[in-house]
Design an enzyme around this catalytic site. Structure first.
Site, short mmCIF file in Angstrom:
data_model
loop_
_atom_site.label_atom_id
_atom_site.label_comp_id
_atom_site.label_asym_id
_atom_site.label_seq_id
_atom_site.Cartn_x
_atom_site.Cartn_y
_atom_site.Cartn_z
N ARG A 1 0.84 -1.22 0.00
CA ARG A 1 0.00 0.00 0.00
C ARG A 1 0.87 1.26 0.00
O ARG A 1 0.60 2.23 0.71
CB ARG A 1 -0.94 0.03 1.22
CG ARG A 1 -1.90 -1.11 1.30
CD ARG A 1 -2.92 -1.12 0.16
NE ARG A 1 -3.68 -2.35 0.20
CZ ARG A 1 -3.30 -3.47 -0.39
NH1 ARG A 1 -2.19 -3.51 -1.11
NH2 ARG A 1 -4.02 -4.56 -0.30
N GLU B 1 -4.53 3.83 6.49
CA GLU B 1 -4.26 3.61 5.06
C GLU B 1 -4.88 4.77 4.28
O GLU B 1 -4.36 5.19 3.25
CB GLU B 1 -4.89 2.28 4.63
CG GLU B 1 -4.73 1.99 3.15
CD GLU B 1 -5.37 0.67 2.72
OE1 GLU B 1 -5.20 -0.35 3.43
OE2 GLU B 1 -6.06 0.69 1.69
N SER C 1 -10.67 -0.18 3.84
CA SER C 1 -9.85 -0.40 5.04
C SER C 1 -9.30 0.93 5.53
O SER C 1 -8.58 1.60 4.79
CB SER C 1 -8.66 -1.32 4.71
OG SER C 1 -9.15 -2.51 4.19
C1 LIG Z 1 -15.48 0.03 -0.33
C2 LIG Z 1 -14.01 0.24 -0.61
C3 LIG Z 1 -13.19 -0.85 -0.82
C4 LIG Z 1 -11.82 -0.66 -1.07
N1 LIG Z 1 -11.04 -1.76 -1.29
C5 LIG Z 1 -9.72 -1.62 -1.54
C6 LIG Z 1 -8.90 -2.75 -1.78
O1 LIG Z 1 -9.37 -3.89 -1.77
N2 LIG Z 1 -7.57 -2.56 -2.01
C7 LIG Z 1 -7.05 -1.31 -2.05
O2 LIG Z 1 -5.82 -1.21 -2.27
N3 LIG Z 1 -7.79 -0.20 -1.85
C8 LIG Z 1 -9.11 -0.32 -1.59
N4 LIG Z 1 -9.89 0.78 -1.36
C9 LIG Z 1 -9.27 2.11 -1.35
C10 LIG Z 1 -9.40 2.91 -2.67
O3 LIG Z 1 -10.43 2.39 -3.47
C11 LIG Z 1 -8.10 2.88 -3.48
O4 LIG Z 1 -7.05 3.38 -2.72
C12 LIG Z 1 -8.22 3.70 -4.77
O5 LIG Z 1 -7.07 3.49 -5.56
C13 LIG Z 1 -8.37 5.19 -4.52
O6 LIG Z 1 -8.65 5.78 -5.76
P1 LIG Z 1 -9.33 7.19 -5.89
O7 LIG Z 1 -9.31 7.59 -7.31
O8 LIG Z 1 -10.66 7.17 -5.23
O9 LIG Z 1 -8.30 8.10 -5.07
P2 LIG Z 1 -8.63 9.39 -4.20
O10 LIG Z 1 -9.31 8.98 -2.94
O11 LIG Z 1 -9.31 10.42 -5.02
O12 LIG Z 1 -7.15 9.86 -3.86
C14 LIG Z 1 -6.30 9.08 -3.05
C15 LIG Z 1 -4.92 9.76 -2.97
O13 LIG Z 1 -4.29 9.72 -4.24
C16 LIG Z 1 -4.03 11.05 -4.73
N5 LIG Z 1 -4.34 10.99 -6.17
C17 LIG Z 1 -5.47 10.53 -6.74
N6 LIG Z 1 -5.36 10.55 -8.07
C18 LIG Z 1 -4.13 11.06 -8.36
C19 LIG Z 1 -3.44 11.35 -9.57
N7 LIG Z 1 -3.99 11.12 -10.77
N8 LIG Z 1 -2.20 11.88 -9.47
C20 LIG Z 1 -1.63 12.14 -8.26
N9 LIG Z 1 -2.25 11.88 -7.09
C21 LIG Z 1 -3.48 11.35 -7.14
C22 LIG Z 1 -4.98 11.95 -3.96
O14 LIG Z 1 -4.46 13.27 -3.88
C23 LIG Z 1 -5.03 11.26 -2.61
O15 LIG Z 1 -3.90 11.58 -1.84
C24 LIG Z 1 -11.28 0.64 -1.11
C25 LIG Z 1 -12.12 1.75 -0.91
C26 LIG Z 1 -13.48 1.55 -0.67
C27 LIG Z 1 -14.37 2.74 -0.48
#
Ligand SMILES: Cc1cc2nc3c(=O)[nH]c(=O)nc-3n(C[C@H](O)[C@H](O)[C@H](O)COP(=O)(O)OP(=O)(O)OC[C@H]3O[C@@H](n4cnc5c(N)ncnc54)[C@H](O)[C@@H]3O)c2cc1C
Length: 435
Positions: A258, A429, A333
């Site tokens: 992670r 996380e 998580s």
């Molecule tokens: C129900 C649920 C289940 C999940 N299950 C998992 C799982 O099984 N495994 C897992 O690893 N994660 C899981 N996650 C966490 C999450 O889905 C991941 O971390 C996902 O990759 C976040 O993507 P996002 O676009 O929503 O990021 P955001 O929440 O929008 O951003 C997360 C971080 O990344 C940065 N960021 C986003 N996009 C960019 C970009 N293009 N360039 C630079 N920085 C950027 C943001 O500034 C922030 O710091 C889960 C979340 C939920 C709600």
């Protein structure tokens, strides 16, 4: 040697300028009257256009190479300088992008905690990203993807880039292995399903993870024995200070559990605009997880299993275990599984012989954070507006109207209690914004 982007060109005998943003992306600046530029985006999705970009790069025909200083001087000749543009910066024309003021973030994040962003811009191209980086450069900047891994502690007093760079493009195909580049703003799950429809296999275990493609390398998303690093080829990101587009291979990304360079040494320095994956029609199935095996068996799919069936099994397991953010706000998580030294583990296991643990790299031991929180009595704990999910102790939930501060207070109480009971420090996380 790898070409460093962007590269700048002008057309001899005309005022037209080109910014070659990458091997398949050119921004063309055409003069409009004495004061304005008309900006067009060209994506080389077919061979003739790819050839055109290659010729432009090689300065064939009427194209002349420009240094970035020369390019800036040309751009300054004809432009409407916006009031917010700091002197000395390249003044991007107003039509490239626009800031929305006081944007509501609750609906854009899966936790749904209420907060606003002072400025928000939807960015659909590399040029949009550069415009946003250079506009109001004195203000802090944050990138928002699907908002599924952030907890907003307060309003964001700065610029927020809502990543919407889209597109899926196959770059290479040898009959088995495929290299595909995907825009950072594409939905992760949508891309996984698309890849399976095309027969480009390897991402099936990562189905139904919320969020965007661009965020997937940030924390090296993972589930059911597969991490994004296992199928990663490279990514391209724009530097927040210089606007330069650079390519990162897996080694440069320094992926960990992670974790990646983008959360560590080069935190908040880059905007990821596209990610390339290396997939294969004959990618080996990863079904060693007990839950996947049982789900396949229940469905009678345990013989001659397809990649699509593994994805279906994963989706079923996830739906049965995890709350749907559309119904109950959460960010998956909340805590990482702690990775501790063998010596620290021996102290924990002496007091708690049934502690759930797994081997980790470098002789370390990974503990199941969900087990620690559950055993400490927090599973299903409820406060007025937030709580711990009743089926998955790792997931904190917003029962409605919770603020970031309330969710964080609960998280801190859990961390302190686990530390007191097990001597283990939990780490979030989820990205804490504005803490
Ligand atoms: C129900 C649920 C289940 C999940 N299950 C998992 C799982 O099984 N495994 C897992 O690893 N994660 C899981 N996650 C966490 C999450 O889905 C991941 O971390 C996902 O990759 C976040 O993507 P996002 O676009 O929503 O990021 P955001 O929440 O929008 O951003 C997360 C971080 O990344 C940065 N960021 C986003 N996009 C960019 C970009 N293009 N360039 C630079 N920085 C950027 C943001 O500034 C922030 O710091 C889960 C979340 C939920 C709600």
């Amino acid at each position: 040697m790898a070409t460093i982007f962007p590269q700048f060109r002008s057309l001899e005998g005309a005022d037209t300028l080109y910014v070659i943003e990458g091997p398949r992306h050119v921004t063309e600046w055409q003069p409009m009257g004495a004061e304005k530029w008309m900006v067009h985006q060209h994506y080389a999705s077919d061979y003739p256009r790819y050839q055109w970009v290659t010729e432009l790069l090689a300065c064939e025909g009427a194209a002349t190479d420009l240094s970035s200083e020369e390019w800036e001087a040309h751009v300054h000749k004809r432009n409407v300088v916006s009031a917010s543009t700091a002197p000395g910066r390249v003044p991007w024309p107003a039509e490239v992008g626009a800031w929305q003021r006081s944007a509501e973030l609750g609906p854009l994040t899966t936790f749904g905690a209420e907060a606003k962003s002072e400025r928000m811009a939807v960015v659909r191209t590399d040029a949009d990203v550069r415009w946003a980086l250079r506009s109001a450069p004195d203000q802090p900047l944050m990138v928002l993807g699907g908002g599924s891994n952030v907890l907003m502690h307060r309003d964001w007093t700065g610029r927020m880039l809502h990543m919407q760079v889209t597109g899926v493009q196959k770059l290479a195909d040898d009959g088995d292995e495929i290299e595909v580049v995907v825009g950072a703003g594409e939905s992760w799950h949508g891309w996984v399903m698309r890849s399976l429809d095309e027969g480009w296999n390897g991402l099936e275990n990562l189905a139904l993870i919320p969020g965007s493609v661009g965020a997937s390398p940030m924390q090296n998303i993972g589930a059911y024995g597969v991490e994004v690093k296992d199928r990663f080829a490279w990514l391209e990101a724009i530097h927040r200070e210089t606007g330069a587009l650079e390519r990162f291979d897996a080694e440069r990304c320094a992926f960990g559990y992670r974790d990646s360079l983008f959360k560590q040494a080069e935190r908040e320095q880059w905007v990821i605009v596209r990610v390339a994956f290396r997939l294969a029609r004959t990618s080996p199935l990863q079904t060693k997880y007990g839950a996947i095996q049982s789900e396949l068996a229940v469905r009678g799919w345990d013989q001659g299993t397809t990649h699509r069936q593994v994805a279906e099994a994963v989706m079923h397991i996830r739906r049965s275990k995890l709350p749907d953010p559309e119904v109950l706000g959460n960010a998956g998580s909340f805590f990482k599984n702690p990775v501790i030294s063998q010596a620290a583990f021996e102290a924990v296991v002496a007091a708690h012989p049934d502690v759930v643990h797994y081997p980790a790299p470098n002789g370390q031991v990974k503990l199941a954070a969900g087990w620690l929180i559950d055993q400490a009595g927090w599973k299903g704990h409820r406060r007025a507006t937030c709580g711990v999910h009743d089926r998955q102790a790792l997931v904190l939930v917003n029962h409605g109207g919770a603020t970031g501060a309330e969710i964080w207070a609960l998280a801190q109480d859990i961390m302190q209690d686990v530390l007191a009971k097990y001597g283990v420090q939990l780490e979030p996380e989820v990205n804490q914004i504005g803490l």
